[in-house]
Write an enzyme that holds these catalytic residues in place. Structure first.
Site, PDB file in Angstrom:
ATOM      1  N   SER A   1      18.719  -0.353   2.745  1.00 45.87           N
ATOM      2  CA  SER A   1      18.106  -1.501   2.560  1.00 45.87           C
ATOM      3  C   SER A   1      17.605  -2.201   3.655  1.00 45.87           C
ATOM      4  O   SER A   1      18.190  -2.400   4.748  1.00 45.87           O
ATOM      5  CB  SER A   1      19.395  -2.354   2.086  1.00 45.87           C
ATOM      6  OG  SER A   1      18.962  -3.779   2.155  1.00 45.87           O
TER       7      SER A   1
ATOM      8  N   HIS B   1      15.262   0.091  -0.443  1.00 50.01           N
ATOM      9  CA  HIS B   1      15.541  -1.084  -1.113  1.00 50.01           C
ATOM     10  C   HIS B   1      15.088  -2.282  -0.328  1.00 50.01           C
ATOM     11  O   HIS B   1      15.336  -2.443   0.836  1.00 50.01           O
ATOM     12  CB  HIS B   1      17.220  -1.092  -1.064  1.00 50.01           C
ATOM     13  CG  HIS B   1      17.847  -2.090  -1.941  1.00 50.01           C
ATOM     14  ND1 HIS B   1      18.134  -2.031  -3.350  1.00 50.01           N
ATOM     15  CD2 HIS B   1      18.320  -3.335  -1.453  1.00 50.01           C
ATOM     16  CE1 HIS B   1      18.645  -3.190  -3.785  1.00 50.01           C
ATOM     17  NE2 HIS B   1      18.750  -3.827  -2.422  1.00 50.01           N
TER      18      HIS B   1
ATOM     19  N   ASP C   1      15.285  -6.569  -0.366  1.00 51.67           N
ATOM     20  CA  ASP C   1      15.900  -7.680  -0.807  1.00 51.67           C
ATOM     21  C   ASP C   1      15.248  -8.825  -0.639  1.00 51.67           C
ATOM     22  O   ASP C   1      14.897  -9.340   0.586  1.00 51.67           O
ATOM     23  CB  ASP C   1      17.327  -7.822   0.058  1.00 51.67           C
ATOM     24  CG  ASP C   1      18.309  -6.602  -0.093  1.00 51.67           C
ATOM     25  OD1 ASP C   1      18.559  -6.586  -1.515  1.00 51.67           O
ATOM     26  OD2 ASP C   1      18.604  -6.047   0.649  1.00 51.67           O
TER      27      ASP C   1
ATOM     28  N   MET D   1      15.090 -13.025  -1.245  1.00 48.82           N
ATOM     29  CA  MET D   1      15.768 -14.152  -1.628  1.00 48.82           C
ATOM     30  C   MET D   1      14.875 -15.290  -1.495  1.00 48.82           C
ATOM     31  O   MET D   1      14.074 -15.575  -0.762  1.00 48.82           O
ATOM     32  CB  MET D   1      16.923 -13.940  -0.530  1.00 48.82           C
ATOM     33  CG  MET D   1      17.674 -12.870  -0.394  1.00 48.82           C
ATOM     34  SD  MET D   1      19.042 -13.119   1.009  1.00 48.82           S
ATOM     35  CE  MET D   1      19.564 -11.227   1.169  1.00 48.82           C
TER      36      MET D   1
ATOM     37  N   HIS E   1      14.692  -5.818  -4.918  1.00 48.20           N
ATOM     38  CA  HIS E   1      15.784  -6.303  -5.575  1.00 48.20           C
ATOM     39  C   HIS E   1      15.530  -7.958  -5.417  1.00 48.20           C
ATOM     40  O   HIS E   1      15.534  -8.452  -4.408  1.00 48.20           O
ATOM     41  CB  HIS E   1      17.045  -6.104  -4.715  1.00 48.20           C
ATOM     42  CG  HIS E   1      18.372  -6.763  -5.210  1.00 48.20           C
ATOM     43  ND1 HIS E   1      19.381  -6.593  -4.200  1.00 48.20           N
ATOM     44  CD2 HIS E   1      18.723  -7.520  -6.111  1.00 48.20           C
ATOM     45  CE1 HIS E   1      20.414  -7.537  -4.826  1.00 48.20           C
ATOM     46  NE2 HIS E   1      19.967  -7.754  -5.919  1.00 48.20           N
TER      47      HIS E   1
ATOM     48  N   MET F   1      16.453 -11.574  -5.789  1.00 46.00           N
ATOM     49  CA  MET F   1      17.702 -12.349  -5.685  1.00 46.00           C
ATOM     50  C   MET F   1      16.898 -13.535  -5.651  1.00 46.00           C
ATOM     51  O   MET F   1      17.077 -14.669  -4.933  1.00 46.00           O
ATOM     52  CB  MET F   1      18.731 -12.317  -4.622  1.00 46.00           C
ATOM     53  CG  MET F   1      19.556 -11.016  -4.462  1.00 46.00           C
ATOM     54  SD  MET F   1      20.383 -10.757  -3.025  1.00 46.00           S
ATOM     55  CE  MET F   1      18.772  -9.677  -2.482  1.00 46.00           C
TER      56      MET F   1
ATOM     57  N   MET G   1      26.777  -5.195  -8.135  1.00 47.30           N
ATOM     58  CA  MET G   1      26.875  -6.051  -6.615  1.00 47.30           C
ATOM     59  C   MET G   1      28.165  -5.803  -6.215  1.00 47.30           C
ATOM     60  O   MET G   1      29.081  -6.197  -6.948  1.00 47.30           O
ATOM     61  CB  MET G   1      26.429  -7.514  -6.566  1.00 47.30           C
ATOM     62  CG  MET G   1      24.988  -7.693  -6.838  1.00 47.30           C
ATOM     63  SD  MET G   1      23.891  -7.124  -5.628  1.00 47.30           S
ATOM     64  CE  MET G   1      24.443  -7.431  -4.087  1.00 47.30           C
TER      65      MET G   1
ATOM     66  N   GLY H   1      23.301 -11.989  -0.911  1.00 46.61           N
ATOM     67  CA  GLY H   1      22.808 -13.293  -0.263  1.00 46.61           C
ATOM     68  C   GLY H   1      22.822 -12.663   1.250  1.00 46.61           C
ATOM     69  O   GLY H   1      22.210 -13.377   1.979  1.00 46.61           O
TER      70      GLY H   1
ATOM     71  N   GLY I   1      23.676  -9.391   4.413  1.00 46.32           N
ATOM     72  CA  GLY I   1      24.363  -8.228   4.423  1.00 46.32           C
ATOM     73  C   GLY I   1      25.436  -8.251   5.416  1.00 46.32           C
ATOM     74  O   GLY I   1      25.823  -8.994   5.743  1.00 46.32           O
ATOM     75  N   GLY I   2      26.199  -6.833   5.553  1.00 43.00           N
ATOM     76  CA  GLY I   2      27.298  -6.698   6.470  1.00 43.00           C
ATOM     77  C   GLY I   2      28.510  -7.163   6.028  1.00 43.00           C
ATOM     78  O   GLY I   2      29.449  -7.586   6.707  1.00 43.00           O
TER      79      GLY I   2
ATOM     80  N   ASP J   1      25.557  -2.095  -4.499  1.00 39.70           N
ATOM     81  CA  ASP J   1      24.761  -2.638  -3.347  1.00 39.70           C
ATOM     82  C   ASP J   1      25.831  -3.736  -2.613  1.00 39.70           C
ATOM     83  O   ASP J   1      26.138  -4.516  -3.387  1.00 39.70           O
ATOM     84  CB  ASP J   1      23.768  -3.554  -3.979  1.00 39.70           C
ATOM     85  CG  ASP J   1      22.826  -4.312  -2.907  1.00 39.70           C
ATOM     86  OD1 ASP J   1      22.747  -3.778  -1.694  1.00 39.70           O
ATOM     87  OD2 ASP J   1      21.881  -4.940  -3.279  1.00 39.70           O
ATOM     88  N   GLY J   2      25.967  -3.265  -1.589  1.00 41.31           N
ATOM     89  CA  GLY J   2      26.839  -4.014  -0.648  1.00 41.31           C
ATOM     90  C   GLY J   2      28.121  -3.224  -0.265  1.00 41.31           C
ATOM     91  O   GLY J   2      28.858  -2.783  -0.978  1.00 41.31           O
TER      92      GLY J   2
ATOM     93  N   GLY K   1      22.886  -0.992   3.903  1.00 42.60           N
ATOM     94  CA  GLY K   1      22.052  -1.713   4.729  1.00 42.60           C
ATOM     95  C   GLY K   1      22.749  -1.431   6.237  1.00 42.60           C
ATOM     96  O   GLY K   1      22.158  -0.529   7.104  1.00 42.60           O
ATOM     97  N   SER K   2      23.637  -2.247   6.548  1.00 45.77           N
ATOM     98  CA  SER K   2      24.187  -2.190   7.983  1.00 45.77           C
ATOM     99  C   SER K   2      24.762  -0.981   8.276  1.00 45.77           C
ATOM    100  O   SER K   2      24.779  -0.645   9.427  1.00 45.77           O
ATOM    101  CB  SER K   2      25.054  -3.421   8.206  1.00 45.77           C
ATOM    102  OG  SER K   2      25.989  -3.356   7.049  1.00 45.77           O
TER     103      SER K   2
HETATM  104  C1  DX5 Z   1      23.109  -8.401  -0.181  1.00 46.17           C
HETATM  105  C2  DX5 Z   1      21.826  -7.242  -0.405  1.00 46.17           C
HETATM  106  C3  DX5 Z   1      22.088  -5.835  -0.007  1.00 46.17           C
HETATM  107  C4  DX5 Z   1      22.525  -5.706   1.607  1.00 46.17           C
HETATM  108  C5  DX5 Z   1      23.345  -4.844   1.884  1.00 46.17           C
HETATM  109  O1  DX5 Z   1      22.744  -9.449  -0.832  1.00 46.17           O
HETATM  110  O2  DX5 Z   1      21.497  -7.275  -1.966  1.00 46.17           O
HETATM  111  O3  DX5 Z   1      20.971  -4.965  -0.472  1.00 46.17           O
HETATM  112  O4  DX5 Z   1      21.245  -5.530   2.191  1.00 46.17           O
HETATM  113  O5  DX5 Z   1      23.863  -4.871   2.956  1.00 46.17           O
HETATM  114  P1  DX5 Z   1      25.187  -4.210   3.495  1.00 46.17           P
HETATM  115  O6  DX5 Z   1      25.114  -2.512   3.189  1.00 46.17           O
HETATM  116  O7  DX5 Z   1      25.125  -4.510   4.789  1.00 46.17           O
HETATM  117  O8  DX5 Z   1      26.468  -4.673   2.660  1.00 46.17           O
HETATM  118 ZN    ZN Z   2      20.175  -5.772  -2.491  1.00 43.29          ZN
END
Ligand code: DX5
Ligand code: ZN
Length: 221
Positions: free
Chosen positions: A7, A32, A34, A36, A65, A67, A136, A141, A143-144, A174-175, A196-197
Protein backbone atom coordinates in the site's frame (compact mmCIF):
# COMPACT_ATOMS: atom_id res chain seq x y z
CA UNK A 1 -3.65 -17.71 -4.05
CA UNK A 2 -1.23 -15.37 -2.32
CA UNK A 3 -1.30 -11.96 -3.89
CA UNK A 4 0.83 -9.36 -2.10
CA UNK A 5 -0.31 -5.76 -2.56
CA UNK A 6 1.95 -3.12 -0.99
CA UNK A 7 0.00 0.00 0.00
CA UNK A 8 1.54 3.25 -1.22
CA UNK A 9 0.12 5.08 1.82
CA UNK A 10 3.19 4.01 3.80
CA UNK A 11 5.68 5.14 1.12
CA UNK A 12 8.15 8.01 1.36
CA UNK A 13 6.24 10.57 -0.72
CA UNK A 14 9.40 12.58 -1.26
CA UNK A 15 10.96 9.62 -3.06
CA UNK A 16 8.18 7.92 -4.98
CA UNK A 17 10.40 7.10 -7.92
CA UNK A 18 12.81 5.24 -5.65
CA UNK A 19 9.95 3.43 -3.88
CA UNK A 20 8.59 2.28 -7.24
CA UNK A 21 12.01 0.91 -8.20
CA UNK A 22 12.04 -1.68 -5.40
CA UNK A 23 8.34 -2.31 -5.94
CA UNK A 24 8.86 -3.14 -9.61
CA UNK A 25 11.71 -5.55 -9.01
CA UNK A 26 9.99 -7.24 -6.04
CA UNK A 27 7.55 -10.16 -6.09
CA UNK A 28 4.68 -7.78 -5.31
CA UNK A 29 1.60 -8.56 -7.40
CA UNK A 30 -0.56 -5.43 -7.15
CA UNK A 31 -0.02 -1.83 -6.08
CA UNK A 32 -2.68 -0.77 -3.56
CA UNK A 33 -3.62 2.93 -3.69
CA UNK A 34 -5.60 4.44 -0.79
CA UNK A 35 -7.77 7.41 -1.67
CA UNK A 36 -9.44 9.22 1.27
CA UNK A 37 -11.85 12.12 1.19
CA UNK A 38 -12.00 13.30 4.83
CA UNK A 39 -15.73 12.44 4.84
CA UNK A 40 -16.06 8.67 4.56
CA UNK A 41 -12.91 8.39 6.70
CA UNK A 42 -11.40 10.97 9.07
CA UNK A 43 -8.29 11.54 6.96
CA UNK A 44 -7.20 12.73 3.50
CA UNK A 45 -4.46 10.96 1.53
CA UNK A 46 -3.74 11.60 -2.15
CA UNK A 47 -5.79 11.91 -5.30
CA UNK A 48 -5.68 11.51 -9.07
CA UNK A 49 -2.64 13.70 -9.94
CA UNK A 50 -0.40 11.68 -7.60
CA UNK A 51 -1.85 8.37 -8.80
CA UNK A 52 -1.34 9.38 -12.44
CA UNK A 53 2.34 10.05 -11.73
CA UNK A 54 2.73 6.72 -9.92
CA UNK A 55 0.81 4.79 -12.59
CA UNK A 56 3.47 5.85 -15.12
CA UNK A 57 6.15 4.24 -12.96
CA UNK A 58 4.80 0.68 -12.95
CA UNK A 59 3.14 -1.85 -15.19
CA UNK A 60 1.84 -3.97 -12.29
CA UNK A 61 -1.95 -3.98 -11.68
CA UNK A 62 -3.34 -1.08 -9.65
CA UNK A 63 -5.88 -1.79 -6.89
CA UNK A 64 -7.50 1.58 -6.20
CA UNK A 65 -9.15 1.58 -2.76
CA UNK A 66 -11.63 4.44 -2.62
CA UNK A 67 -12.43 5.45 0.95
CA UNK A 68 -14.78 8.12 -0.33
CA UNK A 69 -18.51 8.78 -0.41
CA UNK A 70 -20.25 8.26 -3.77
CA UNK A 71 -17.34 6.36 -5.36
CA UNK A 72 -19.46 5.82 -8.50
CA UNK A 73 -18.66 9.40 -9.50
CA UNK A 74 -15.03 8.44 -10.07
CA UNK A 75 -15.40 5.38 -12.33
CA UNK A 76 -14.16 7.19 -15.49
CA UNK A 77 -11.17 8.70 -13.69
CA UNK A 78 -10.14 5.38 -12.15
CA UNK A 79 -10.49 3.70 -15.55
CA UNK A 80 -8.37 6.42 -17.18
CA UNK A 81 -5.61 5.71 -14.67
CA UNK A 82 -5.42 2.23 -16.16
CA UNK A 83 -6.51 0.59 -12.88
CA UNK A 84 -7.23 -3.14 -12.95
CA UNK A 85 -9.33 -3.14 -9.80
CA UNK A 86 -11.71 -0.45 -8.57
CA UNK A 87 -12.18 -1.08 -4.87
CA UNK A 88 -15.22 0.58 -3.27
CA UNK A 89 -16.89 0.41 0.12
CA UNK A 90 -20.27 -1.23 0.60
CA UNK A 91 -20.99 1.41 3.27
CA UNK A 92 -20.46 4.20 0.72
CA UNK A 93 -22.77 2.78 -1.98
CA UNK A 94 -26.55 2.81 -1.75
CA UNK A 95 -26.85 1.25 -5.21
CA UNK A 96 -24.03 -1.24 -4.98
CA UNK A 97 -25.35 -3.54 -7.73
CA UNK A 98 -25.53 -0.67 -10.22
CA UNK A 99 -22.04 0.53 -9.28
CA UNK A 100 -20.46 -2.94 -9.51
CA UNK A 101 -21.90 -3.36 -13.00
CA UNK A 102 -20.78 0.11 -14.05
CA UNK A 103 -17.23 -0.79 -12.94
CA UNK A 104 -17.37 -3.93 -15.10
CA UNK A 105 -18.71 -1.96 -18.05
CA UNK A 106 -15.73 0.36 -17.67
CA UNK A 107 -13.48 -2.70 -18.11
CA UNK A 108 -12.25 -3.07 -14.51
CA UNK A 109 -12.59 -5.73 -11.85
CA UNK A 110 -14.91 -4.78 -9.00
CA UNK A 111 -13.72 -5.12 -5.40
CA UNK A 112 -16.11 -4.40 -2.54
CA UNK A 113 -14.72 -3.55 0.88
CA UNK A 114 -16.34 -4.03 4.27
CA UNK A 115 -15.45 -2.07 7.41
CA UNK A 116 -14.79 -4.18 10.52
CA UNK A 117 -18.34 -3.79 11.87
CA UNK A 118 -20.14 -4.61 8.60
CA UNK A 119 -21.30 -8.25 8.52
CA UNK A 120 -20.30 -10.56 5.66
CA UNK A 121 -23.98 -11.37 5.01
CA UNK A 122 -24.53 -7.89 3.59
CA UNK A 123 -22.89 -9.19 0.40
CA UNK A 124 -25.04 -12.34 0.07
CA UNK A 125 -27.02 -10.96 -2.88
CA UNK A 126 -24.09 -9.45 -4.79
CA UNK A 127 -21.24 -11.88 -4.08
CA UNK A 128 -21.74 -13.69 -7.42
CA UNK A 129 -21.16 -10.42 -9.29
CA UNK A 130 -18.00 -9.23 -7.61
CA UNK A 131 -14.39 -10.16 -8.28
CA UNK A 132 -12.83 -9.35 -4.92
CA UNK A 133 -14.22 -8.94 -1.40
CA UNK A 134 -11.95 -6.85 0.77
CA UNK A 135 -12.28 -7.21 4.52
CA UNK A 136 -10.85 -4.28 6.43
CA UNK A 137 -8.83 -5.71 9.30
CA UNK A 138 -8.47 -2.22 10.86
CA UNK A 139 -10.84 0.74 10.72
CA UNK A 140 -10.08 2.52 7.43
CA UNK A 141 -8.34 5.88 7.39
CA UNK A 142 -4.83 5.34 8.72
CA UNK A 143 -1.82 3.10 8.19
CA UNK A 144 0.08 1.41 11.00
CA UNK A 145 -2.92 0.39 13.12
CA UNK A 146 -3.31 -2.77 15.15
CA UNK A 147 -4.87 -5.80 13.47
CA UNK A 148 -8.39 -6.62 14.74
CA UNK A 149 -8.33 -10.27 15.85
CA UNK A 150 -12.02 -10.83 15.20
CA UNK A 151 -11.18 -10.49 11.49
CA UNK A 152 -9.96 -14.09 11.37
CA UNK A 153 -13.42 -15.39 12.17
CA UNK A 154 -14.89 -12.99 9.62
CA UNK A 155 -12.56 -14.31 6.91
CA UNK A 156 -13.73 -17.86 7.66
CA UNK A 157 -17.38 -16.79 7.41
CA UNK A 158 -16.70 -14.98 4.14
CA UNK A 159 -14.95 -18.07 2.77
CA UNK A 160 -18.02 -20.16 3.71
CA UNK A 161 -20.37 -17.67 2.01
CA UNK A 162 -18.26 -17.76 -1.17
CA UNK A 163 -18.31 -21.55 -1.17
CA UNK A 164 -22.06 -21.76 -0.54
CA UNK A 165 -22.89 -19.39 -3.38
CA UNK A 166 -20.35 -20.72 -5.87
CA UNK A 167 -18.89 -17.23 -6.21
CA UNK A 168 -15.40 -16.86 -7.68
CA UNK A 169 -14.58 -13.80 -5.57
CA UNK A 170 -11.13 -13.54 -4.05
CA UNK A 171 -10.79 -12.53 -0.41
CA UNK A 172 -8.45 -9.59 0.21
CA UNK A 173 -7.52 -8.12 3.60
CA UNK A 174 -6.28 -4.64 4.45
CA UNK A 175 -4.76 -3.36 7.69
CA UNK A 176 -2.18 -4.64 10.14
CA UNK A 177 -0.92 -7.33 7.77
CA UNK A 178 2.62 -8.41 8.69
CA UNK A 179 4.73 -11.54 9.25
CA UNK A 180 2.69 -12.43 12.34
CA UNK A 181 -0.83 -11.92 10.99
CA UNK A 182 -0.36 -12.92 7.32
CA UNK A 183 0.11 -16.69 7.90
CA UNK A 184 -2.95 -16.79 10.16
CA UNK A 185 -5.03 -14.91 7.61
CA UNK A 186 -3.80 -17.23 4.88
CA UNK A 187 -4.84 -20.22 6.96
CA UNK A 188 -8.32 -18.70 7.42
CA UNK A 189 -8.75 -18.41 3.64
CA UNK A 190 -7.35 -15.08 2.42
CA UNK A 191 -6.13 -14.76 -1.19
CA UNK A 192 -4.75 -11.21 -1.34
CA UNK A 193 -2.82 -9.28 1.32
CA UNK A 194 -2.52 -5.49 1.41
CA UNK A 195 0.46 -4.38 3.45
CA UNK A 196 1.63 -0.86 4.16
CA UNK A 197 3.87 -0.13 7.11
CA UNK A 198 5.19 -3.70 7.46
CA UNK A 199 6.70 -3.57 3.98
CA UNK A 200 7.59 0.11 3.46
CA UNK A 201 8.99 0.32 6.98
CA UNK A 202 11.23 -2.72 6.55
CA UNK A 203 14.99 -2.25 6.00
CA UNK A 204 14.65 -4.14 2.70
CA UNK A 205 11.06 -3.81 1.43
CA UNK A 206 11.52 -6.19 -1.52
CA UNK A 207 12.85 -8.87 0.85
CA UNK A 208 9.87 -8.25 3.14
CA UNK A 209 7.49 -8.84 0.21
CA UNK A 210 9.35 -12.08 -0.56
CA UNK A 211 9.03 -13.16 3.09
CA UNK A 212 5.29 -12.45 3.11
CA UNK A 213 4.89 -14.28 -0.18
CA UNK A 214 6.58 -17.33 1.28
CA UNK A 215 4.66 -17.21 4.57
CA UNK A 216 1.35 -17.22 2.68
CA UNK A 217 2.15 -19.91 0.08
CA UNK A 218 1.03 -23.50 -0.28
CA UNK A 219 -2.53 -23.71 0.97
CA UNK A 220 -4.27 -26.93 -0.06
CA UNK A 221 -7.78 -25.98 -1.05
C1 DX5 B 1 -6.06 2.02 5.74
C2 DX5 B 1 -5.66 1.67 4.34
C3 DX5 B 1 -4.60 0.64 4.26
C4 DX5 B 1 -3.28 0.98 4.92
C5 DX5 B 1 -2.76 -0.27 5.54
O1 DX5 B 1 -7.18 2.78 5.73
O2 DX5 B 1 -6.78 1.21 3.61
O3 DX5 B 1 -4.40 0.20 2.92
O4 DX5 B 1 -2.34 1.52 4.04
O5 DX5 B 1 -1.65 0.04 6.28
P1 DX5 B 1 -0.97 -0.97 7.31
O6 DX5 B 1 -0.53 -2.17 6.52
O7 DX5 B 1 0.17 -0.16 7.85
O8 DX5 B 1 -1.99 -1.32 8.34
ZN1 ZN C 1 -6.39 0.28 1.64
Amino acid sequence: MNIIAPSLLAADFGNLEREMEWFNRSEADWLHLDVMDGVFVPNISFGFPVMQAVAKLTSKPLDVHLMVVQPEKFIPQVRDLGASIMNIHQEACVHLHRTVHAIHEAGMKAAVSLCPSTPVETLTDIIQDIDVVMLMTVNPGFGGQKFIEHSLDKVRRMRALIQQTGSKALIEVDGGVNRQTAPRLHEAGVDAFVTGSAVFGAPDPAAEVAALKQLTGNRDD
